[in-house]
Design a protein around this motif. Sequence first.
Motif, short mmCIF file in Angstrom:
data_model
loop_
_atom_site.label_atom_id
_atom_site.label_comp_id
_atom_site.label_asym_id
_atom_site.label_seq_id
_atom_site.Cartn_x
_atom_site.Cartn_y
_atom_site.Cartn_z
N ASP A 119 0.83 -1.21 0.00
CA ASP A 119 0.00 0.00 0.00
C ASP A 119 0.86 1.26 0.00
OD1 ASP A 119 -2.27 -1.59 0.01
OD2 ASP A 119 -2.69 -1.28 2.15
N ASP A 120 1.92 1.26 0.78
CA ASP A 120 2.83 2.41 0.82
C ASP A 120 3.45 2.66 -0.56
OD1 ASP A 120 2.35 2.69 3.53
OD2 ASP A 120 4.31 1.90 4.15
N TYR A 121 3.83 1.59 -1.23
CA TYR A 121 4.46 1.71 -2.55
C TYR A 121 3.47 2.29 -3.56
CZ TYR A 121 7.31 0.40 -6.57
OH TYR A 121 8.07 0.44 -7.70
N VAL A 122 2.28 1.75 -3.59
CA VAL A 122 1.26 2.23 -4.52
C VAL A 122 0.94 3.69 -4.24
CG1 VAL A 122 -1.16 1.96 -5.23
CG2 VAL A 122 0.30 -0.06 -4.96
N LYS A 123 0.84 4.04 -2.97
CA LYS A 123 0.57 5.42 -2.58
C LYS A 123 1.70 6.34 -3.04
CE LYS A 123 -0.26 8.24 1.53
NZ LYS A 123 -0.32 8.24 2.99
N ALA A 124 2.94 5.92 -2.88
CA ALA A 124 4.09 6.74 -3.30
C ALA A 124 4.07 6.97 -4.81
CB ALA A 124 5.39 6.09 -2.87
N VAL A 125 3.74 5.95 -5.58
CA VAL A 125 3.68 6.09 -7.03
C VAL A 125 2.55 7.05 -7.41
CG1 VAL A 125 3.15 4.89 -9.20
CG2 VAL A 125 4.76 3.88 -7.57
N LYS A 126 1.41 6.88 -6.79
CA LYS A 126 0.26 7.76 -7.09
C LYS A 126 0.51 9.19 -6.63
CE LYS A 126 -3.36 4.30 -7.24
NZ LYS A 126 -4.64 3.83 -6.73
N ASN A 127 1.21 9.37 -5.53
CA ASN A 127 1.46 10.71 -5.00
C ASN A 127 2.63 11.42 -5.65
OD1 ASN A 127 -0.71 10.51 -3.27
ND2 ASN A 127 0.52 9.96 -1.49
N ASN A 128 3.37 10.73 -6.50
CA ASN A 128 4.46 11.38 -7.23
C ASN A 128 3.82 12.22 -8.32
OD1 ASN A 128 6.54 12.00 -9.07
ND2 ASN A 128 7.72 10.20 -8.47
N GLU A 129 3.77 13.50 -8.12
CA GLU A 129 3.05 14.41 -9.00
C GLU A 129 3.90 14.95 -10.15
OE1 GLU A 129 1.22 17.37 -6.52
OE2 GLU A 129 -0.05 15.88 -5.54
N SER A 130 5.01 14.31 -10.42
CA SER A 130 5.89 14.75 -11.50
C SER A 130 5.14 14.78 -12.82
CB SER A 130 7.09 13.80 -11.61
OG SER A 130 7.82 13.80 -10.39
N LYS A 131 5.55 15.69 -13.67
CA LYS A 131 4.88 15.88 -14.96
C LYS A 131 5.68 15.31 -16.12
CE LYS A 131 1.56 18.25 -13.08
NZ LYS A 131 0.57 17.43 -12.43
N SER A 132 6.84 14.74 -15.84
CA SER A 132 7.67 14.15 -16.90
C SER A 132 8.36 12.90 -16.35
CB SER A 132 8.73 15.15 -17.38
OG SER A 132 9.70 15.37 -16.37
N ILE A 133 8.82 12.07 -17.26
CA ILE A 133 9.57 10.87 -16.86
C ILE A 133 10.81 11.27 -16.08
CG2 ILE A 133 11.03 8.99 -17.75
CD1 ILE A 133 8.10 8.28 -17.79
N GLU A 134 11.50 12.29 -16.56
CA GLU A 134 12.74 12.72 -15.90
C GLU A 134 12.48 13.12 -14.45
OE1 GLU A 134 12.87 13.15 -20.27
OE2 GLU A 134 11.48 13.95 -18.78
N GLU A 135 11.45 13.92 -14.22
CA GLU A 135 11.10 14.32 -12.86
C GLU A 135 10.64 13.12 -12.03
OE1 GLU A 135 8.04 17.28 -13.05
OE2 GLU A 135 9.31 18.74 -14.08
N PHE A 136 9.84 12.25 -12.65
CA PHE A 136 9.32 11.10 -11.93
C PHE A 136 10.45 10.20 -11.46
CE2 PHE A 136 7.78 6.86 -11.30
CZ PHE A 136 6.58 7.03 -10.63
N ILE A 137 11.38 9.89 -12.35
CA ILE A 137 12.49 8.99 -11.99
C ILE A 137 13.29 9.58 -10.83
CG2 ILE A 137 14.68 7.98 -12.79
CD1 ILE A 137 12.24 6.58 -14.01
N GLU A 138 13.59 10.87 -10.92
CA GLU A 138 14.36 11.51 -9.86
C GLU A 138 13.62 11.43 -8.52
OE1 GLU A 138 16.91 15.54 -9.09
OE2 GLU A 138 15.24 15.66 -10.50
#
Length: 141
Positions: A10-29
Amino acid sequence: MDELLKKLEDDYVKAVKNNESKSIEEFIEQFLYDSWTYNEQNMQNIKIVLSRYTSGEIFQETLSESFNIMVDHLRVRLEQLDQEMHYPVLHSKHGASLLVAFVDGLVLQYYIGTYSADKLRELTPYLKSIILQGLKTEGDL
């Protein structure tokens, strides 16, 4: 399902959903920074789950299903961010899993003392660059 494993999932799924990055580059970082922090704060729980798996208290199918749920959420998010397909690996069957393998390999090295969480944070810009370059690889898996 094991209650602690479910919490980690649940924590992992929440972290992925809460990552509000707008690009792959931002998301990966952000994904990398979040990974170092989460694992640093939750290593004891991760150890407990892995110990339960090793002792047979958690079945392989259960752990595998949980892992697949986490990776599927990551895959969907990555594909949403890369609609122009600049990173072909992300659109392959194993793309998200390969990203997780890279990060988990570093987490394992944190666990055994090769890297501190602070060192991983320091290396994050370089690691992000390596990951992004790898994700540009053409071809089917």
